[in-house]
Scaffold this active site. Structure first.
Site, PDB file in Angstrom:
ATOM      1  N   GLU A  55       0.860  -1.197   0.000  1.00 39.13           N
ATOM      2  CA  GLU A  55       0.000   0.000   0.000  1.00 39.13           C
ATOM      3  C   GLU A  55       0.884   1.231   0.000  1.00 39.13           C
ATOM      4  O   GLU A  55       2.108   1.135   0.168  1.00 39.13           O
ATOM      5  CB  GLU A  55      -0.937  -0.026   1.221  1.00 39.13           C
ATOM      6  N   HIS A 102      -9.289   9.260   2.969  1.00 41.13           N
ATOM      7  CA  HIS A 102      -8.846   8.180   2.082  1.00 41.13           C
ATOM      8  C   HIS A 102      -9.039   8.669   0.653  1.00 41.13           C
ATOM      9  O   HIS A 102     -10.101   9.202   0.322  1.00 41.13           O
ATOM     10  CB  HIS A 102      -9.663   6.915   2.332  1.00 41.13           C
ATOM     11  N   ARG A 151      -0.750   8.885   1.830  1.00 38.52           N
ATOM     12  CA  ARG A 151      -2.186   9.108   1.636  1.00 38.52           C
ATOM     13  C   ARG A 151      -2.580  10.588   1.633  1.00 38.52           C
ATOM     14  O   ARG A 151      -3.446  11.013   0.884  1.00 38.52           O
ATOM     15  CB  ARG A 151      -2.920   8.384   2.754  1.00 38.52           C
ATOM     16  N   HIS A 207     -11.718   9.243   6.623  1.00 37.39           N
ATOM     17  CA  HIS A 207     -11.473   7.814   6.794  1.00 37.39           C
ATOM     18  C   HIS A 207     -10.974   7.454   8.191  1.00 37.39           C
ATOM     19  O   HIS A 207     -11.389   6.443   8.751  1.00 37.39           O
ATOM     20  CB  HIS A 207     -10.430   7.402   5.751  1.00 37.39           C
ATOM     21  N   ARG A 266      -1.245   8.823   9.283  1.00 32.62           N
ATOM     22  CA  ARG A 266      -1.064   7.389   9.519  1.00 32.62           C
ATOM     23  C   ARG A 266      -0.600   6.662   8.262  1.00 32.62           C
ATOM     24  O   ARG A 266      -1.145   6.874   7.174  1.00 32.62           O
ATOM     25  CB  ARG A 266      -2.396   6.787   9.970  1.00 32.62           C
TER      26      ARG A 266
HETATM   27  C1  SIN Z   1      -7.458   0.459   2.596  1.00 31.46           C
HETATM   28  O1  SIN Z   1      -7.703  -0.714   2.375  1.00 31.46           O
HETATM   29  O2  SIN Z   1      -7.134   1.258   1.731  1.00 31.46           O
HETATM   30  C2  SIN Z   1      -7.578   0.961   4.000  1.00 31.46           C
HETATM   31  C3  SIN Z   1      -6.424   0.540   4.767  1.00 31.46           C
HETATM   32  C4  SIN Z   1      -6.153   1.524   5.845  1.00 31.46           C
HETATM   33  O3  SIN Z   1      -6.913   2.458   6.048  1.00 31.46           O
HETATM   34  O4  SIN Z   1      -5.101   1.391   6.483  1.00 31.46           O
END
Ligand code: SIN
Length: 537
Positions: free
Chosen positions: A115, A244, A290, A351, A386
């Site tokens: 990610e 998000h 993010r 989010h 985060r």
């Molecule tokens: C996601 O699956 O994008 C959310 C994961 C997260 O918020 O850490």
């Protein structure tokens, strides 16, 4: 009714249940949850749990990525602890029966996802339904446990504190402020009970519903933060609300997240003309941190005047996409979007709260016997932004740390719960016939928070938001004292307080850092602001 136990846990997500299972080894545990016990934000976590399992990965690398994402505000000692405890906590989940995805048929090799902001593959996941799988097993284990009792449809109103008891003349000796449980509303029959406990744990999750657009479920109304703050708990870093980047944009889709793992597996962001744009904003492009991706999308939308951007993974083999993201695939198909063939319309949405009730390294707040764990807490792990999939990790690690810390206390003589506590006093409250006040104020908060305290802020917008929230608070106060409490009113009261706290912290921070971006102070000011924003009543 009066309910007594050694531990009172408020919330049934990954943090609350993990704590309860450990605490039950040393005493009786009562859990209250305001909805059905399965309804927790954990359930909606698609991505997974970040942890070091790849032999080529290292704790140092995970620490470094977390610190970089946190933009100078993470507490490095906490980051080290959480990262190092991660693998052991995940192995325990596996031992309890949680099924994580594996590479091919090899049960030893966890399939590690990627990610944004992670320099390596390190997301332990169950396809795109990680939270649901973890919640399923934890709940099963809690239900089987004879020392744990779960009260559904029960919502905490306020904490029972030492000073509250002293005020009513029920104990005389004043020590440090401490917590002895909570007043809890039974939503089904509208009665308020006294839940007394030696240790109280707030594990109520986040507050995404304070914004008009959010990936969070309806329960995320910031109850724990508000309940704790009203009782005198210090809070920190409430300005760092994580948006998000990719929630599904569709008139009928409510709060549906398109996991960052989609970009981790090669998905790319496109503008309305089908052009990639993230390379103009950050060298990590679509896998930038993010805050950067959400802000870039916001800028693109403001520039183009369009309603959404697009996330495209259709260049990957359809079987891979369907198998890796079955939940996203099925849900999007339900809206006639075939993600194996076409891009997904997406927008940013609130989010995750990086701030919350301030705790020490054991999850303890500044009130004796009161712990806060999971999204409700500010432990120092996340800093100003985060890192993806560090939240379930934090919940697991701090649930264990606070369980160990409080079990040690409970096994001794102290803390001893008070012999009695005043019952809930409804005063002269009557039933209200004006519920429109609640729904109107609820809508108004969510709108002005989105418009004035969203991804991009200014001083003027913050002042406007402050004026509005002050007016609403006055109205709620009057309403609260005159009418019988209901869960809707309690949620509104909590939501308004959380909005006030976010605005307060955002107004204090005179710089832009991580998730807090103020056009009047567009740069970072580390000389004055490399510190947490701490507030208390
Ligand atoms: C996601 O699956 O994008 C959310 C994961 C997260 O918020 O850490």
């Amino acid at each position: 009714m009066e309910v007594r136990s050694d531990f009172l846990v408020i919330g049934t997500g990954i943090a609350g249940l993990s704590f309860a299972l450990e605490a039950a080894k040393s005493g009786t545990v009562t859990i209250v949850t305001k909805k059905d016990k399965t309804e927790a934000s954990t359930n909606y976590a698609q991505g997974g749990i970040a942890s070091v399992f790849d032999p080529e990965d290292s704790f140092q690398a995970h620490v470094k990525d977390t610190l970089e994402s946190g933009d100078g505000l993470c507490h490095e000692d906490i980051v080290q602890r959480v990262v190092q405890d991660g693998p052991a906590r995940i192995r325990e989940l596996i031992a309890m029966g949680v099924h994580f995805s594996h590479q091919s048929s090899n049960r030893e090799n966890l399939d590690l996802g990627r990610e944004g902001g992670h320099s390596r593959r390190r997301i332990v996941h169950t396809k795109d339904l990680t939270g649901r799988e973890v919640e399923r097993i934890l709940l099963q284990r809690a239900e089987e446990n004879a020392h744990i009792r779960i009260f559904e449809n029960h919502m905490a109103i306020d904490l029972i504190t030492q000073s509250r008891i002293i005020k009513r003349g029920m104990v005389t000796s004043e020590t440090r402020e401490s917590c002895w449980g909570a007043y809890v509303l039974d939503i089904d029959d509208n009665t308020v009970s006294t839940f007394l406990a030696r240790i109280t744990v707030l594990a109520t999750g986040g507050a995404g519903k304070v914004y008009r657009y959010t990936s969070n479920p309806d329960i995320a109304t910031g109850d724990g933060v508000a309940v704790g703050y009203r009782a005198g708990v210090k809070a920190a870093n409430m300005e760092f609300v994580q948006f998000h980047p990719t929630c599904l944009y569709h008139p009928q889709a409510k709060n549906f997240l398109i996991s960052e793992a989609v970009r981790g597996e090669g998905g790319v962001l496109l503008d309305g003309k089908g052009r990639r744009f993230m390379e103009r904003y950050h060298p990590l492009k679509d896998l930038a941190f993010r805050d950067i991706v959400a802000r870039s999308i916001d800028m693109e939308l403001k520039k183009s005047g369009e309603y959404c951007v697009y996330l495209d993974i259709s260049h990957k083999p359809p079987d891979f996409v369907r198998n890796r993201f079955p939940h996203i695939y099925e849900t999007c198909m339900g809206f006639q979007i075939d993600i194996t063939r076409e891009p997904i319309p997406v927008v940013p949405a609130a989010h995750y709260m990086c701030g919350g009730l301030l705790t020490d390294e054991n999850g303890l707040t500044n009130l004796d016997n009161l712990y806060a764990i999971g999204e409700v807490a500010c432990t120092g792990l996340h800093g100003a932004n985060r890192l993806a999939s560090n939240s379930l990790l934090e919940a697991l690690v701090f649930a264990r740390r606070s369980a160990d810390h409080s079990r040690e206390k409970v096994s001794g003589e102290e803390p001893k719960a008070p012999p009695s506590a005043p019952h809930w006093d409804p005063g002269g409250a009557t039933d209200s016939e004006e519920l429109v006040v609640v729904s109107h104020n609820w809508d108004e908060i969510r709108r002005f928070m989105w418009n004035y305290v969203g991804i991009v802020r200014t001083n003027k917008r913050l002042v406007r938001a402050r004026t509005r929230v002050d007016n609403i608070q006055e109205e709620i106060k009057e309403y609260y004292w005159n009418f019988t409490v209901s869960s809707d009113l309690l949620e509104l009261r909590n939501l308004a307080l959380v909005a006030e706290m976010i605005i307060a912290c955002a107004s204090l921070r005179k710089e832009s850092r991580g998730l807090h971006y103020n056009l009047d102070y567009p740069s970072r000011d580390s000389k004055h602001w490399r510190r947490d924003t701490v507030i208390w009543k």
